[in-house]
Design an enzyme around this catalytic site. Sequence first.
Site, PDB file in Angstrom:
ATOM      1  CG  HIS A 217     -13.227   3.232   3.070  1.00  0.00           C
ATOM      2  ND1 HIS A 217     -13.958   4.155   3.774  1.00  0.00           N
ATOM      3  CD2 HIS A 217     -11.934   3.474   3.373  1.00  0.00           C
ATOM      4  CE1 HIS A 217     -13.136   4.927   4.482  1.00  0.00           C
ATOM      5  NE2 HIS A 217     -11.900   4.539   4.240  1.00  0.00           N
TER       6      HIS A 217
ATOM      7  NE  ARG B 114      -6.352   1.245  -0.048  1.00  0.00           N
ATOM      8  CZ  ARG B 114      -6.593   2.139   0.881  1.00  0.00           C
ATOM      9  NH1 ARG B 114      -5.672   2.415   1.776  1.00  0.00           N
ATOM     10  NH2 ARG B 114      -7.742   2.747   0.934  1.00  0.00           N
TER      11      ARG B 114
ATOM     12  CG  ASN C 208      -1.868   1.124   1.294  1.00  0.00           C
ATOM     13  OD1 ASN C 208      -1.817   2.028   0.459  1.00  0.00           O
ATOM     14  ND2 ASN C 208      -2.733   1.123   2.273  1.00  0.00           N
TER      15      ASN C 208
ATOM     16  NE  ARG D 152     -10.747  12.747   3.332  1.00  0.00           N
ATOM     17  CZ  ARG D 152     -10.466  11.431   3.303  1.00  0.00           C
ATOM     18  NH1 ARG D 152     -11.361  10.546   3.698  1.00  0.00           N
ATOM     19  NH2 ARG D 152      -9.302  11.018   2.868  1.00  0.00           N
TER      20      ARG D 152
END
Length: 396
Positions: free
Chosen positions: A179, A90, A7, A240
């Site tokens: 996700h 990923r 990742n 966020r």
Amino acid sequence: MKILVLNAGSSSIKYQLFEMPDATVLAKGIVERIGRPDACLKHEYNGNTHQQTQAVEDHEEAMAMILGTLVDARIGVLSNIRDIFAVGHRVVHGAEEFTGSVRIDERVIASLEKYADLAPLHNPPNLVGIRAAMHKLPDAKQVACFDTAFHTTIPQVAYMYALPYEIYETYRIRRYGFHGTSHRYVTSRAAQIMGKRPEQVNLITCHLGNGCSITAVKGGKSVDTSMGFTPLEGLVMGTRTGDLDPAILFYLADKGYSVDQLNDLCNKKGGLLGLSGQSNDMRNLTELAQAGDVRAQLAIDIFCYRIRKYIGAYTAVLDTLDALIFTGGIGENAPLVRQAVCRDLTQIGIVLDPAKNEAKPCKNLPLNTDNSRVKVYVIPTNEEVAIAQDTYQLLE
Ligand code: ADP
């Protein structure tokens, strides 16, 4: 068969080495602060940890450091780097093209370069990681697993924004969702736990970590999700804002805020951090709220309220609901949040049992009361295992 899962972010590479098909973790770790003189490798193997600080110029050097560590006579777990059969990467954005994981070839790389524009913070470092792995492990097969892939089943009625249609045609502005690997993983685990196949379950899955998203899953497929064109939309997150009236941004632009400042406000200074004025971390906020901090409590309340609102909306999207799933650092570890989210959801058939919710262990067990029409589960996510499994299945 040994599969390495990577990742790659802008200044870090996370890795996990699996023995497949059992998905046994042989080693895992992270190189952080890539590009700096004080870059740091943290490596876990056979129950031990090793930490090392040194200058790491770029992702190529970080890859070399990871591979060197994996074959190190003292702290490594491999005798030869050629034992790595495949690498699963990923990748954040696969746009409308990638509906599942794929073997990486020149065509895939060209597509990822094209989509860099859609995910400027994520896809370019993902690509740098892919190139470094291809260069350092030329014999290993490379597979890309996309955060967006699970959501490519969302119907047009749910993925379109009500902008002029040409905006979608010209810029491909639509809901993509993120996700996806996590929502897919917990969907398949939930079905397994309920003794069903994924096609037989309707779920609402809540991934609550630093980033948060919620997905309506119908017959094992994503039919709507709260993150949108970017990961900014939807739930309140660590930093966020989630959903916002876009006119607020025009108003602030009029008041002199630049595009960069607005971006910062929404992505880095909003959410739990902005509301509480203190922390983006749910653990800290829970402690502060328990000590009487009003703003910390307000941040938690707004966070939970937004989730409840989405659960209501997604109940309307699904004709029946079998289970509500919590996952991610907050979803898995914060019973107070689960309790607040499920409060007053009796009318849609969700009744949480407070004792089961607080119990340890509670993972993979039903947390609902016996008379609750909908089951409630905490299911730990494991995106790395999902990527390793995809890579294995694709190459088998
Ligand atoms: P990421 O999205 O970066 O992978 P995680 O899934 O690890 O993040 O989630 C991080 C969040 O989980 C943080 O807000 C952290 O405070 C929260 N968290 C972890 N453990 C607990 C806990 N025991 N109680 C409350 N929140 C927790």
